[in-house]
Every structure is written in C-alpha cells, then in structure tokens.
Enzyme design. Structure first.
Site, PDB file in Angstrom:
ATOM      1  N   ASN A  48       1.258  12.494   4.940  1.00  0.00           N
ATOM      2  CA  ASN A  48       0.533  11.681   5.914  1.00  0.00           C
ATOM      3  C   ASN A  48       1.005  12.032   7.319  1.00  0.00           C
ATOM      4  O   ASN A  48       2.131  11.701   7.696  1.00  0.00           O
ATOM      5  CB  ASN A  48       0.804  10.206   5.616  1.00  0.00           C
ATOM      6  CG  ASN A  48      -0.430   9.330   5.777  1.00  0.00           C
ATOM      7  OD1 ASN A  48      -0.335   8.135   5.756  1.00  0.00           O
ATOM      8  ND2 ASN A  48      -1.592   9.931   5.941  1.00  0.00           N
ATOM      9  N   HIS A  51      -4.892  16.122  -3.817  1.00  0.00           N
ATOM     10  CA  HIS A  51      -5.106  16.356  -2.391  1.00  0.00           C
ATOM     11  C   HIS A  51      -4.876  17.822  -1.994  1.00  0.00           C
ATOM     12  O   HIS A  51      -5.146  18.203  -0.849  1.00  0.00           O
ATOM     13  CB  HIS A  51      -4.181  15.454  -1.567  1.00  0.00           C
ATOM     14  CG  HIS A  51      -4.636  14.025  -1.513  1.00  0.00           C
ATOM     15  ND1 HIS A  51      -5.127  13.353  -2.604  1.00  0.00           N
ATOM     16  CD2 HIS A  51      -4.672  13.123  -0.478  1.00  0.00           C
ATOM     17  CE1 HIS A  51      -5.446  12.120  -2.260  1.00  0.00           C
ATOM     18  NE2 HIS A  51      -5.185  11.951  -0.980  1.00  0.00           N
ATOM     19  N   PHE A  86      -1.459   8.277  11.969  1.00  0.00           N
ATOM     20  CA  PHE A  86      -1.890   9.549  11.382  1.00  0.00           C
ATOM     21  C   PHE A  86      -3.116  10.132  12.077  1.00  0.00           C
ATOM     22  O   PHE A  86      -3.500  11.266  11.835  1.00  0.00           O
ATOM     23  CB  PHE A  86      -2.213   9.357   9.900  1.00  0.00           C
ATOM     24  CG  PHE A  86      -3.155   8.208   9.641  1.00  0.00           C
ATOM     25  CD1 PHE A  86      -4.482   8.268  10.016  1.00  0.00           C
ATOM     26  CD2 PHE A  86      -2.691   7.053   9.042  1.00  0.00           C
ATOM     27  CE1 PHE A  86      -5.347   7.208   9.805  1.00  0.00           C
ATOM     28  CE2 PHE A  86      -3.546   5.976   8.817  1.00  0.00           C
ATOM     29  CZ  PHE A  86      -4.882   6.055   9.196  1.00  0.00           C
ATOM     30  N   GLU A 136     -12.309   5.916   5.843  1.00  0.00           N
ATOM     31  CA  GLU A 136     -11.825   6.726   6.966  1.00  0.00           C
ATOM     32  C   GLU A 136     -13.043   7.178   7.764  1.00  0.00           C
ATOM     33  O   GLU A 136     -13.530   8.302   7.622  1.00  0.00           O
ATOM     34  CB  GLU A 136     -11.007   7.901   6.420  1.00  0.00           C
ATOM     35  CG  GLU A 136      -9.789   7.417   5.633  1.00  0.00           C
ATOM     36  CD  GLU A 136      -9.248   8.432   4.634  1.00  0.00           C
ATOM     37  OE1 GLU A 136      -9.747   9.569   4.605  1.00  0.00           O
ATOM     38  OE2 GLU A 136      -8.326   8.063   3.874  1.00  0.00           O
ATOM     39  N   TYR A 151     -13.588  36.732  45.004  1.00  0.00           N
ATOM     40  CA  TYR A 151     -12.941  35.534  44.451  1.00  0.00           C
ATOM     41  C   TYR A 151     -11.989  35.863  43.305  1.00  0.00           C
ATOM     42  O   TYR A 151     -10.974  35.190  43.120  1.00  0.00           O
ATOM     43  CB  TYR A 151     -14.002  34.558  43.927  1.00  0.00           C
ATOM     44  CG  TYR A 151     -14.811  33.868  44.994  1.00  0.00           C
ATOM     45  CD1 TYR A 151     -14.593  34.094  46.351  1.00  0.00           C
ATOM     46  CD2 TYR A 151     -15.818  32.979  44.639  1.00  0.00           C
ATOM     47  CE1 TYR A 151     -15.343  33.454  47.316  1.00  0.00           C
ATOM     48  CE2 TYR A 151     -16.578  32.333  45.594  1.00  0.00           C
ATOM     49  CZ  TYR A 151     -16.342  32.579  46.938  1.00  0.00           C
ATOM     50  OH  TYR A 151     -17.095  31.935  47.889  1.00  0.00           O
ATOM     51  N   ARG A 208      -8.945  36.805  45.350  1.00  0.00           N
ATOM     52  CA  ARG A 208      -8.505  35.833  46.351  1.00  0.00           C
ATOM     53  C   ARG A 208      -8.179  34.461  45.743  1.00  0.00           C
ATOM     54  O   ARG A 208      -7.298  33.753  46.226  1.00  0.00           O
ATOM     55  CB  ARG A 208      -9.601  35.679  47.410  1.00  0.00           C
ATOM     56  CG  ARG A 208      -9.145  34.945  48.649  1.00  0.00           C
ATOM     57  CD  ARG A 208     -10.256  34.546  49.607  1.00  0.00           C
ATOM     58  NE  ARG A 208     -11.509  35.245  49.497  1.00  0.00           N
ATOM     59  CZ  ARG A 208     -12.659  34.777  49.965  1.00  0.00           C
ATOM     60  NH1 ARG A 208     -12.703  33.598  50.563  1.00  0.00           N
ATOM     61  NH2 ARG A 208     -13.781  35.463  49.844  1.00  0.00           N
ATOM     62  N   TYR A 214       0.831  -1.210   0.000  1.00  0.00           N
ATOM     63  CA  TYR A 214       0.000   0.000   0.000  1.00  0.00           C
ATOM     64  C   TYR A 214       0.862   1.255   0.000  1.00  0.00           C
ATOM     65  O   TYR A 214       1.834   1.378   0.741  1.00  0.00           O
ATOM     66  CB  TYR A 214      -0.922   0.025   1.234  1.00  0.00           C
ATOM     67  CG  TYR A 214      -1.661   1.337   1.361  1.00  0.00           C
ATOM     68  CD1 TYR A 214      -2.697   1.636   0.488  1.00  0.00           C
ATOM     69  CD2 TYR A 214      -1.291   2.297   2.308  1.00  0.00           C
ATOM     70  CE1 TYR A 214      -3.364   2.860   0.565  1.00  0.00           C
ATOM     71  CE2 TYR A 214      -1.945   3.507   2.394  1.00  0.00           C
ATOM     72  CZ  TYR A 214      -2.982   3.799   1.512  1.00  0.00           C
ATOM     73  OH  TYR A 214      -3.629   5.000   1.578  1.00  0.00           O
TER      74      TYR A 214
END
Length: 512
Positions: free
Chosen positions: A197, A84, A334, A419, A282, A285, A54
């Site tokens: 990646n 991409h 990834f 995915e 507060y 403090r 792959y």
C-alpha cells in the site's frame, strides 16, 4: 558504508544512487527499528483480542466488510499478494526495481505499517544481496497505492515469481534466494497489505526523473553557451543587471552559469574576433528565461518528492502511544496525486529545454542563420552532414509535446467504485522519464553540432571550460569530415550527457 534508512531523511539523490547496480547497501536505523517493533505490538494485540480492523482480519476494498477468521490471517495475506501481482508490460529495469525496493523499505521504517522488524530485515538482506524481484512496468492507477508493482516486489521476496539473477538474466525467485542463502518471507497478519500500500513506484521513478532532469538542465546552460560562441552571438543578454530586475532564482542561476563559461576571466578569442551583435534570436538571448523556469520547477518537484519519499502512505496506519494514539486508523495517504501532479509538471517544464535546443540546432545547421557551411559539413551536396541529426532532434521535441499531456488530469473508477478517484501517477512517472530521455538526446545532438561548428572557427579558441567540453567530446567522437553513420556518435554523446561526464568537464574548467 551502508545507507541508513529511517523513514525520515532519504533524498531523491540518494535513492537514485542506490538504484545503480550493486551501488551501496542499506541498513535499518536503530531508532526506526524500535518504532517498527512498537507498531507491530499493536497489530499483535488486535489479533489476540479478535477486534475487527480493516486489513488485519477483513477482506480488502469492496470486501472490507467480510471478516476473516484467525486461522486464515496468514493465508489472507498470501492471497492478497498473489492476486494483486497482476502487472503487465515490459519489466522495470533492475536499477529501477532496486529503487522501488529501497524506497518501500524506507517507508516501512517509519513505523506506521505494523510489519515485523524481522520481515523488514529480510527485505534489507535481499536488497543487499542484489536479489531484486522482476516488476512489470504497467498496472497501477496510482491510488490505493501502486498495488500491482509492489505486489510483484513482495511476491519475489516470498520466493514466488521471478527475480533478476545476480549472475545475469532472470530466474525463478526461489532459486535466486536459495543461491544467496536467503529464506523466503512468510507473511503474518497485515504484512502483505503493509508491503504493497503506497506510492513508491511513482516516487521512485520520479526520483530518477528529477535527478536526471536536474543534471540535464545544468548542462543545457553550458551547451547553449557553446552554441552562442559558435554562432558569434553576444553575451550582453546575460548581464546580471538584466536578471536582477526580474529576480526569479532559476533565471538568475541560469544566466550566471552561462556567464561563468562565456567570461570566466575574459572573453574568448572567438568572441573577440567578430563584431558585436546588437541582439540575438530568442533561442540564444532568452536562455535564462526559458531554462530558468525549468530549473525552478525541478527544485519544486524535488522538494515534493523528498517529502513523499519519507511519508507513510499505508492504509490502515498504525499509531503507537508515543505517536499520539495506540490505535489503527484508515485514511487516504496512498493516493498518488502529489507525486503524479508534480511529475506532470516536471515533464512540461523539462521538455522546453529540448524545444529551445532544437531551435539552436536549426540555427547551427542553417547557413543563412549561422554563416557556417550548410549542415556543418564541407562539400555539401556530396555530404549531408547534420541534416538528419537535426530531424531526429525535431522528432523527439515533437514527441514530447504529446507526452507532456498530463496524465494526472485523468481518473477512472476501480474496485467496484470503492476506489472511485485515482491519480494515474504511474503513467505520469513513466512519461516523465521518457520526456527526460528525449531531452538528453536532443542536448547530445546540440552538443555534437556545436562542437562541429567550432571546428570551422579554428584556430580561434573559445573559453577554457568550453574547450574542456569540446576536448571531451573529441575523445569519443571525431570531427565530421565526411558523411558516416551518425547514430553511434549520438549514442556516445548521450552517454557523456547522462553520466555527468560532460557536466564535470565544464565545471572542472571553471575551477573554484
């Protein structure tokens, strides 16, 4: 001297500094180069034997079952980068793109990506020449890596798309590289996938966010101390006896920091001039308790990110014989869940600095709470003073409450359900940075208001460290004698907060 990138020792602080325009160069550690060359030998062996693996001789994602012939392997990588490069939105700043490129170089230097050493050296040469690709800020779901942003990095280095021009503005990448006498990268088998990646967009933006948050959190203690002085509060709540019986490290650190400027040797003239309060509100403090957990969260986030900066987040990953394999394995490093989650935590923690600071600004501006002129200005009614500056702080604090909704609890299926769970880490990182920016601005407003409040106590002085802080502000912003445009003053104070100049002024007053 160049920063050596070895895939093992990069920190958020170093990466943040490398992002600054033309601040430092990088070089490949010799040991890392040897690892890179060894991993490439495995890729070359696979290509020469026609073994199907792959990412080397297959398609990607849903197309992982499609085998690509040897004569198309280089074109396959080019197609990957071009297809991409699908990001959108405003581009990252040049500085943020520099961090992204530097971090990708560091991760490739680990030697698990199968990229050639000469390609990695070309990436380093581009960084050192300040030839930085333009990267759209949106388009990653933070799993299968930050594919779109990293593809735009690779695209620019291939001589396609746009680059930030060292001479100013944006220009075609091919022109910028040519003027720098750099050759565009030509990708071999697996090298396109190796470049894109990973979680580097999330982690590089996260490094900036955590470093800025850390600086803001430290300064917030000192600004709160100045507000306490101006409001004639008591320092008793910062006694170490209180904090030693609830010994969270951040709480004790915050209390110690406030004590250091309220009583560096002895109480100030201002402190000695008024009756001791029994106890304060507060927002005064409880500064150590509120600021402390923010400080502890920042340290937790920094630790996770420092691991992420030096992690192999590729797929598939190459393991040499020395690394325990001599093989290539597909996995899921990834996935951006680690940096996504901690950056959501960071936003939630650091926003509390703005929430409590806004309450102190209210006390400074409200005459029934401060004993000072309303909105910190003389001739009130004719002048409005800090009335709307406080509204600005309130608006930013409220914006943060929406921005702090965690993006990493969301997921969406992509790539034809291959995915099917993602981190949404890119959005977590961008939101964290926006929250930090808002916090810095609220602190700048509190700093201006506290310095203005101090004017009404003159000629009494506060402690030396706090007088140093006041003097620095007055170098850039004059006292508020009457109404004028407030925005330039806020911007000036914000620069002092963001640059670290305000922090240095206080700590120089502390001496050793």
């Amino acid at each position: 001297m160049a920063t050596l990138l070895d895939g093992e020792t990069l920190t958020t602080a170093t990466l943040h500094e490398l992002g600054e325009k033309q601040r430092g160069s990088v070089a490949l550690d010799p040991t890392a180069k040897a690892r890179v060359e060894a991993s490439r030998e495995i890729v070359d062996r696979i290509v020469s034997t026609d073994e199907v693996v792959y990412g080397i001789n297959t398609g990607f994602g849903l197309f992982s079952n499609v085998t690509v012939s040897a004569d198309k392997l280089c074109a396959l990588q080019d197609n990957l980068i071009r297809s991409h490069s699908a990001g959108c939105g405003e581009p990252l700043t040049r500085e943020r793109s520099r961090r992204l490129l530097a971090l990708r170089i560091n991760v490739l230097a680990k030697g698990h990506s199968g990229i050639r050493a000469e390609v990695l050296e070309q990436m380093i040469a581009a960084f050192n020449a300040d030839c930085i690709p333009v990267v759209p800020s949106k388009g990653t779901v933070g799993a299968s890596g930050d594919l779109a942003p990293l593809s735009h990095i690779a695209l620019g280095l291939m001589g396609e798309g746009d680059m930030w021009d060292p001479q100013g503005g944006i220009a075609p990448a091919a022109e910028v590289l040519a003027r720098a006498n750099l050759t565009p990268i030509r990708l071999g088998a697996k090298e396109g996938l190796a470049m894109i990646n990973g979680t580097q967009l999330i982690a590089s933006l996260g490094a900036e966010a955590v470093e800025r948050a850390g600086r803001a959190a430290r300064l917030a203690d000192y600004i709160a101390a100045l507000s306490l002085e101006v409001l004639c509060g008591t320092n008793r709540a910062f006694d170490p006896l209180i904090h030693c019986v609830r010994p969270h490290s951040g709480q004790m650190e915050s209390a110690a920091r406030v004590r250091s400027v309220l009583m560096p040797t002895a109480p100030s003239e201002l402190c000695m001039s008024h009756p001791k309060q029994v106890q304060d509100a507060y927002s005064l403090r409880c500064v150590p308790q509120v600021h402390g957990i923010t400080q502890d969260t920042i340290e937790f986030v920094r630790r996770i990110l420092n691991t992420e900066l030096n992690s192999a987040t590729d797929n598939p990953m190459v393991f040499t014989q020395e690394q325990g394999g001599g093989l290539i394995i597909s996995g899921g490093n990834f996935h951006g869940e680690y940096p996504a989650k901690v950056l959501d935590f960071l936003a939630i923690a650091v926003t509390e600095i703005a929430n409590i600071a806004e309450r102190r600004i209210e006390r400074l501006c409200n005459p029934s709470l401060s004993g000072l002129p309303a909105f910190l200005v003389a001739d009130g009614g004719f002048n409005s003073g800090f009335m709307i500056a406080h509204c600005t702080a309130a608006a930013l604090a409220s914006e943060n409450k929406v921005l702090c909704h965690p993006s990493s609890v969301d997921t969406i299926s992509t790539s034809a359900a291959k995915e099917d769970h993602v981190s949404m880490g890119g959005f977590a990182a961008r939101k964290a940075l926006e929250v930090v920016q808002n916090v810095e601005t609220v602190l700048a407003i509190e700093l201006l208001a506290a310095c203005q409040g101090l004017e009404f106590h003159r000629p009494l002085k506060t402690t030396k460290p706090l007088e140093n802080l006041h003097a620095l502000v007055r170098k850039h912003v004059r006292p508020w004698d009457g109404d004028r445009q407030m925005s330039p003053d806020i911007e000036a104070a914000l620069r002092l907060v963001q640059s670290g100049e305000a922090l240095r002024a206080v700590e120089q007053g502390l001496g050793a």
